[in-house]
Design a protein around this motif. Structure first.
Motif, mmCIF file in Angstrom:
data_model
loop_
_atom_site.group_PDB
_atom_site.id
_atom_site.type_symbol
_atom_site.label_atom_id
_atom_site.label_comp_id
_atom_site.label_asym_id
_atom_site.label_seq_id
_atom_site.Cartn_x
_atom_site.Cartn_y
_atom_site.Cartn_z
ATOM 1 N N PRO A 100 0.717 -1.429 -0.147
ATOM 2 C CA PRO A 100 0.080 0.038 -0.032
ATOM 3 C C PRO A 100 0.984 1.234 -0.086
ATOM 4 C CG PRO A 100 -0.757 -1.762 1.623
ATOM 5 C CD PRO A 100 0.685 -2.096 1.094
ATOM 6 N N GLU A 101 0.431 2.315 -0.772
ATOM 7 C CA GLU A 101 1.206 3.385 -1.029
ATOM 8 C C GLU A 101 0.616 4.677 -0.441
ATOM 9 O OE1 GLU A 101 1.543 2.566 -5.203
ATOM 10 O OE2 GLU A 101 3.793 2.839 -4.825
ATOM 11 N N PHE A 102 1.469 5.677 0.019
ATOM 12 C CA PHE A 102 1.046 6.960 0.669
ATOM 13 C C PHE A 102 1.880 7.887 -0.023
ATOM 14 C CE2 PHE A 102 -0.617 4.112 3.795
ATOM 15 C CZ PHE A 102 -1.834 4.622 4.279
ATOM 16 N N SER A 103 1.236 9.151 -0.375
ATOM 17 C CA SER A 103 2.044 10.399 -0.767
ATOM 18 C C SER A 103 1.023 11.641 -0.618
ATOM 19 C CB SER A 103 2.530 10.058 -2.337
ATOM 20 O OG SER A 103 1.395 10.133 -3.177
ATOM 21 N N LEU A 104 1.539 12.716 -0.575
ATOM 22 C CA LEU A 104 0.822 13.949 -0.109
ATOM 23 C C LEU A 104 1.583 15.095 -0.574
ATOM 24 C CD1 LEU A 104 -2.212 14.842 0.690
ATOM 25 C CD2 LEU A 104 -1.009 14.879 3.180
ATOM 26 N N SER A 105 0.860 15.891 -1.333
ATOM 27 C CA SER A 105 1.659 17.158 -2.030
ATOM 28 C C SER A 105 1.868 18.012 -0.389
ATOM 29 C CB SER A 105 0.801 17.893 -2.803
ATOM 30 O OG SER A 105 1.441 19.062 -3.389
ATOM 31 N N GLY A 106 2.932 18.645 -0.513
ATOM 32 C CA GLY A 106 3.398 19.650 0.506
ATOM 33 C C GLY A 106 4.102 18.785 1.736
ATOM 34 N N PHE A 107 4.141 17.798 1.750
ATOM 35 C CA PHE A 107 4.849 16.814 2.718
ATOM 36 C C PHE A 107 5.980 15.955 2.324
ATOM 37 C CE2 PHE A 107 0.507 18.302 4.434
ATOM 38 C CZ PHE A 107 0.685 18.276 5.712
ATOM 39 N N ASP A 108 6.872 15.963 3.158
ATOM 40 C CA ASP A 108 8.002 14.931 3.091
ATOM 41 C C ASP A 108 7.476 13.512 3.182
ATOM 42 O OD1 ASP A 108 9.873 16.320 1.823
ATOM 43 O OD2 ASP A 108 10.483 17.017 4.017
ATOM 44 N N ALA A 109 7.940 12.505 2.792
ATOM 45 C CA ALA A 109 7.455 10.991 3.082
ATOM 46 C C ALA A 109 7.669 10.845 4.466
ATOM 47 C CB ALA A 109 8.373 10.095 1.897
ATOM 48 N N ASP A 110 8.689 11.520 5.068
ATOM 49 C CA ASP A 110 9.008 10.921 6.487
ATOM 50 C C ASP A 110 7.929 11.598 7.427
ATOM 51 O OD1 ASP A 110 10.049 13.378 6.199
ATOM 52 O OD2 ASP A 110 12.201 12.748 6.703
ATOM 53 N N ASP A 111 7.564 12.593 7.007
ATOM 54 C CA ASP A 111 6.279 13.132 7.712
ATOM 55 C C ASP A 111 4.987 12.074 7.674
ATOM 56 O OD1 ASP A 111 7.318 15.823 8.418
ATOM 57 O OD2 ASP A 111 7.281 16.525 6.234
ATOM 58 N N LEU A 112 4.843 11.814 6.424
ATOM 59 C CA LEU A 112 3.913 10.604 6.394
ATOM 60 C C LEU A 112 3.956 9.503 7.207
ATOM 61 C CD1 LEU A 112 2.886 10.925 2.519
ATOM 62 C CD2 LEU A 112 2.181 12.359 4.406
ATOM 63 N N ILE A 113 5.222 8.955 7.205
ATOM 64 C CA ILE A 113 5.755 7.749 7.934
ATOM 65 C C ILE A 113 5.370 7.876 9.554
ATOM 66 C CG2 ILE A 113 7.435 6.257 8.627
ATOM 67 C CD1 ILE A 113 8.467 6.359 5.673
ATOM 68 N N GLY A 114 5.904 9.293 10.077
ATOM 69 C CA GLY A 114 5.687 9.615 11.236
ATOM 70 C C GLY A 114 4.114 9.714 11.747
ATOM 71 N N THR A 115 3.174 10.170 10.925
ATOM 72 C CA THR A 115 2.052 10.121 11.150
ATOM 73 C C THR A 115 1.444 8.906 11.183
ATOM 74 O OG1 THR A 115 1.725 12.429 10.003
ATOM 75 C CG2 THR A 115 -0.099 11.227 10.079
ATOM 76 N N LEU A 116 1.762 7.831 10.154
ATOM 77 C CA LEU A 116 1.349 6.764 10.334
ATOM 78 C C LEU A 116 1.651 5.807 11.437
ATOM 79 C CD1 LEU A 116 1.800 5.722 6.615
ATOM 80 C CD2 LEU A 116 -0.310 6.252 7.605
ATOM 81 N N ALA A 117 3.073 6.218 11.862
ATOM 82 C CA ALA A 117 3.524 5.577 13.130
ATOM 83 C C ALA A 117 2.742 5.899 14.469
ATOM 84 C CB ALA A 117 4.862 5.791 13.165
ATOM 85 N N ILE A 118 2.588 7.315 14.698
ATOM 86 C CA ILE A 118 1.812 7.585 15.716
ATOM 87 C C ILE A 118 0.352 7.305 15.757
ATOM 88 C CG2 ILE A 118 0.722 10.001 16.612
ATOM 89 C CD1 ILE A 118 3.633 9.583 17.136
#
Length: 320
Positions: A100-118
């Motif tokens: 499964p993939e996540f990406s979002l304009s305006g955010f770095d991938a590690d922000d997304l990983i951090g959000t998912l981890a939280i």
């Protein structure tokens, strides 16, 4: 205990591209980054045995950090065309493994990983004990390490991989994971063009963090007064930069995405599809590492070996 593996796609791709020498297929296609990325995905499957997994990608364009500091990542040159072409191949690998993939304009991938981890740590599911392991080639995300979160990343080479919890991180770097942003506030980060405090190097930053803990503590008058005069001067001149640098280094853990753990279950991927892609990329030395290939499709394995040219491929040389 169940395990969720979160993969920083861009970090692995860039690490592989710069870590491995040029490797081409018989048709001339450059595949060193694709090979390294694929090898790390297989290693994550082999060593971590995830129950759930997902991958995050950077989007093109500026992030919210560019609004805070226009020179953020400004020292990075344009992406090599050779790397861009391999990015397309890496997407094919990810899809072939049903990640499964996540990406979002305006955010770095590690922000997304951090959000998912939280979000994963806050899940309330009966009888579920979840460990999160982040697979990356970038040290930035190590600020997330805690009792529930570990980081799986290469050390000096792609084959020398370490699993970092709180103790392993502190033993290597000399301070706790949560202090990484304070460290960068002082020492900066050349890769992301985070300035830090001019004149404060890695050794001095580490000593200051070990002594005071955070930049907020360092800048308290009573603590500044205990430092040598030259250090006081550097810190005073760089105070504004230190505060900004810490903000730039700190992950945004509230990105507007949502973790659906059920959608992240590691499914059986189509072995034939993965095999055909490996065959096209001429990843002969990775073939035997595809889970289940020997007992599910032995005829594909033998056929693949026979179709390979007799001369040694670049990917085989990299393993010697």
């Amino acid at each position: 205990m169940k395990r969720l593996v979160l993969i920083d796609g861009n970090a692995l791709l860039h690490r592989a591209y710069h870590a491995l020498p040029p490797m081409t297929t018989s048709s001339g296609e450059l595949v060193n980054a694709t090979f390294g990325f694929t090898s790390m995905i297989l290693k994550a499957l082999e060593d971590l045995k995830p129950d759930y997994w997902a991958i995050a990608w950077d989007e093109k364009g500026p992030t919210f950090r560019h609004q805070q500091y226009t020179q953020y990542k400004a020292t990075r040159g344009p992406t090599d065309e050779a790397l861009t072409n391999q990015r397309i191949r890496v997407f094919e690998i990810s899809k072939a493994f049903n990640i499964p993939e996540f990406s979002l304009s305006g955010f770095d991938a590690d922000d997304l990983i951090g959000t998912l981890a939280i979000q994963a740590q806050k899940l309330k599911i009966e009888n579920l004990k979840l460990e999160i392991v982040i697979v990356t080639g970038d040290r930035d995300i190590m600020q997330l390490i805690n009792k529930n979160v570990k980081v799986f990343m290469p050390k000096k080479t792609l084959t020398d991989v370490g699993l970092y919890g709180e103790e392993e991180y502190a033993a290597r770097f000399g301070f706790s994971p949560r202090q990484l942003t304070d460290y960068k506030a002082l020492a900066g980060d050349a890769s992301d063009n985070i300035p830090g405090v001019s004149g404060i190097g890695e050794a001095s930053a580490t000593k200051l963090i070990q002594k005071f803990g955070t930049i907020e503590e360092i800048y308290k008058p009573k603590n500044l007064a205990t430092l040598p005069e030259r250090m006081q001067k550097l810190l005073a001149e760089g105070a504004e930069s230190a505060v900004m640098s810490k903000k730039l280094a700190t992950l945004d853990l509230k990105a507007p995405i949502k973790l659906d753990l059920k959608a992240c279950v590691v499914h059986d991927f189509e072995t034939v599809k993965v095999t055909e892609l490996f065959q096209e990329l001429e990843f002969r030395s990775l073939m035997s590492r595809i889970p289940g290939i020997d007992n599910r499709h032995p005829e594909l394995d033998s056929g693949f070996q026979e179709e390979m040219p007799k001369q040694v491929r670049h990917d085989d040389q990299s393993k010697q």
